[in-house]
Design a protein around this motif. Structure first.
Motif, short mmCIF file in Angstrom:
data_model
loop_
_atom_site.label_atom_id
_atom_site.label_comp_id
_atom_site.label_asym_id
_atom_site.label_seq_id
_atom_site.Cartn_x
_atom_site.Cartn_y
_atom_site.Cartn_z
N LEU A 1 0.83 -1.21 0.00
CA LEU A 1 0.00 0.00 0.00
C LEU A 1 0.86 1.26 0.00
O LEU A 1 0.53 2.26 -0.64
N LEU A 2 1.98 1.20 0.71
CA LEU A 2 2.89 2.34 0.75
C LEU A 2 3.47 2.61 -0.64
O LEU A 2 3.56 3.76 -1.08
N LEU B 1 2.11 1.76 -3.49
CA LEU B 1 1.03 2.24 -4.35
C LEU B 1 0.80 3.73 -4.14
O LEU B 1 0.63 4.50 -5.11
N LYS B 2 0.83 4.15 -2.89
CA LYS B 2 0.68 5.57 -2.60
C LYS B 2 1.88 6.35 -3.14
O LYS B 2 1.72 7.48 -3.65
N ALA B 3 3.06 5.76 -3.08
CA ALA B 3 4.25 6.43 -3.61
C ALA B 3 4.12 6.66 -5.11
O ALA B 3 4.55 7.69 -5.64
N LEU C 1 1.25 7.09 -6.73
CA LEU C 1 0.28 8.19 -6.87
C LEU C 1 0.97 9.53 -6.65
O LEU C 1 0.77 10.48 -7.42
N VAL C 2 1.78 9.62 -5.61
CA VAL C 2 2.50 10.87 -5.32
C VAL C 2 3.43 11.22 -6.47
O VAL C 2 3.54 12.38 -6.87
N GLN D 1 1.43 12.66 -9.35
CA GLN D 1 0.99 14.03 -9.02
C GLN D 1 2.17 15.01 -9.10
O GLN D 1 2.02 16.12 -9.62
N GLU E 1 -5.75 8.36 -12.62
CA GLU E 1 -6.53 8.98 -11.55
C GLU E 1 -7.95 8.40 -11.47
O GLU E 1 -8.49 8.18 -10.38
N TRP F 1 -7.69 5.05 -9.84
CA TRP F 1 -7.52 5.19 -8.39
C TRP F 1 -8.88 5.38 -7.71
O TRP F 1 -9.17 4.75 -6.68
N GLU G 1 -10.82 2.88 -4.99
CA GLU G 1 -11.39 3.32 -3.72
C GLU G 1 -12.86 2.91 -3.61
O GLU G 1 -13.33 2.49 -2.53
#
Length: 426
Positions: free
Chosen positions: A36-37, A39-41, A43-44, A47, A62, A65, A69
């Motif tokens: 999960l970390l 995956l968030k990285a 996304l960041v 962006q 996006e 994503w 959710e």
């Protein structure tokens, strides 16, 4: 010594190659958190580098994503299962390492298929189109659909999914059904090719996923993944079933561990004539065993035990670092012709300690085939000494962390407890 979130007892049991239930759960939780970390990285990163990413690729990422959710709100366990699938980790590692430009843009599209898989399995009603630039839609851990078009329309209602080329008036390319409890997808239609389950377990024979093997293959010389047309599913199922029957006779606890840990078996090319056996795991894709077709059920059983211990150690190192990063000295070990860094010595010693444990049990197990008892006794005697030498190298090294030194000490205690094999006379 405490190695939170692992207790001292669980840490020691893992060092002894044991399938500690609580310890394995902690490793799985740690892997999920890391997934999960990462995956968030990603996304960041998208962006932060938005101006350098293709606009259409960024918008699809996006939207995917948001769909992920939505699926998580509907059925969080199913979404976790999709994200836990080994090739999701392999894709993430490739995407995070891809340079900005077409390489990254192409890889971002994968989140769309992951999100669609999760949404379909979660039973979300859908009516959307997704990009299929290669003419193929890959659904993670389920299968793939050949659409022969650059966009495909997906309509899902009441767990019935219809998929076909966008704008086509012809009959849909595939009809999928989603199981109401597990969300497992089964499909119909000539354009659909589903992954095949290996008998008696949840593991899949994955000869379809585009991220099942890294670009360039694995090993040296590199081995490529075999595709569906080159995969003998019957032979794989026979080896798999036979391996589990042998493990049940010799070490039922280890057999249970294999069933619990392995999510996917990825067939690799044979490597020439005659075929040269080869197997591997990927640090980014725990739960997947990459291997050429083993020559026998016994070889399959040994491959599975060997490779899941590479995965276990890699997962533990992510949770509790066992050695320091950076350049290191290289050392000779008995099972390799090339010198190995301390990380390689530790990985090899751990996997071969698990095998010597298995071989010792096989050598004295009355229910094991006579041919395996004899071979196992010989291999135990050879590798027991080799593992002992590798453990001495590790304990003399200053590259292990405090946790790594304790882990190796526990390995040495287990190695000593194995003693010698007293084989029957005659």
């Amino acid at each position: 010594m405490t190695t939170a979130p692992l207790s001292t007892a669980d840490f020691a049991e893992l060092a002894r190659t044991g399938p500690a239930q609580v310890g394995m759960s902690a490793l799985h939780t740690g892997l999920r958190g890391r997934r999960l970390l990462l995956l968030k990285a990603l996304l960041v990163r998208v962006q932060r580098e938005r101006e350098s990413v293709d606009d259409a690729a960024a918008r699809r990422f996006e939207a995917a994503w948001r769909l992920l959710e939505q699926a998580e709100r509907a059925h969080p366990a199913v979404v976790r299962d999709v994200l836990d699938y080994p090739t999701t980790g392999a894709w993430l590692a490739t995407a995070l390492a891809a340079p900005v430009g077409q390489a990254l843009d192409r890889r971002l599209d994968r989140l769309e298929s992951i999100a669609v898989t999760a949404a379909l399995r979660a039973g979300c009603p859908l009516d959307l189109t997704v990009a299929t630039p290669t003419g193929t839609l890959s659904l993670t851990g389920a299968g793939r659909l050949h659409v022969g078009a650059e966009r495909v329309r997906i309509r899902a209602r009441a767990r019935v999914v219809r998929i076909g080329p966008e704008g086509s008036r012809a009959s849909c390319g595939a009809l999928l059904l989603s199981h109401p409890r597990t969300g497992r997808l089964t499909g119909l239609g000539p354009a659909w090719t589903g992954l095949r389950a290996l008998p008696g377990t949840v593991a899949l024979l994955d000869d379809l996923d585009p991220y099942r093997v890294p670009p360039g293959g694995v090993g040296a010389p590199p081995r490529a993944a075999t595709d569906r047309a080159a995969t003998d599913a019957g032979a794989w199922s026979t080896r798999w079933r036979g391996a589990h029957q042998l493990l049940e006779r010799v070490d039922p606890v280890r057999a249970c561990e294999v069933r619990r840990v392995v999510r996917a078996v990825v067939p690799l090319s044979g490597g020439g004539q005659p075929p040269v056996p080869m197997s591997a795991t990927l640090r980014a894709a725990p739960g997947a065993v990459l291997t050429s077709l083993p020559s026998s059920a016994r070889a399959m059983a040994e491959t599975l035990v060997h490779e899941i211990h590479h995965s276990k150690l890699a997962a533990l190192h992510e949770l509790v670092p066992l050695h320091r990063p950076g350049p290191s000295a290289v050392h000779r070990v008995g099972w390799r012709t090339d010198p190995r860094p301390i990380a390689g010595v530790l990985q090899g010693a751990y996997a071969h300690l698990a095998l010597t444990d298995l071989w010792r049990r096989a050598a004295v197990a009355p229910r094991a085939p006579e041919s395996w008892r004899s071979a196992a006794g010989q291999r135990f005697e050879s590798f027991h000494d080799q593992v002992g030498g590798a453990l001495e190298i590790l304990l003399e090294s200053d590259e292990l962390t405090i946790a790594g030194r304790e882990f190796t000490s526990q390995m040495k205690r287990h190695h000593a407890s194995l003693g010698a094999v007293r084989r029957p006379r005659g």
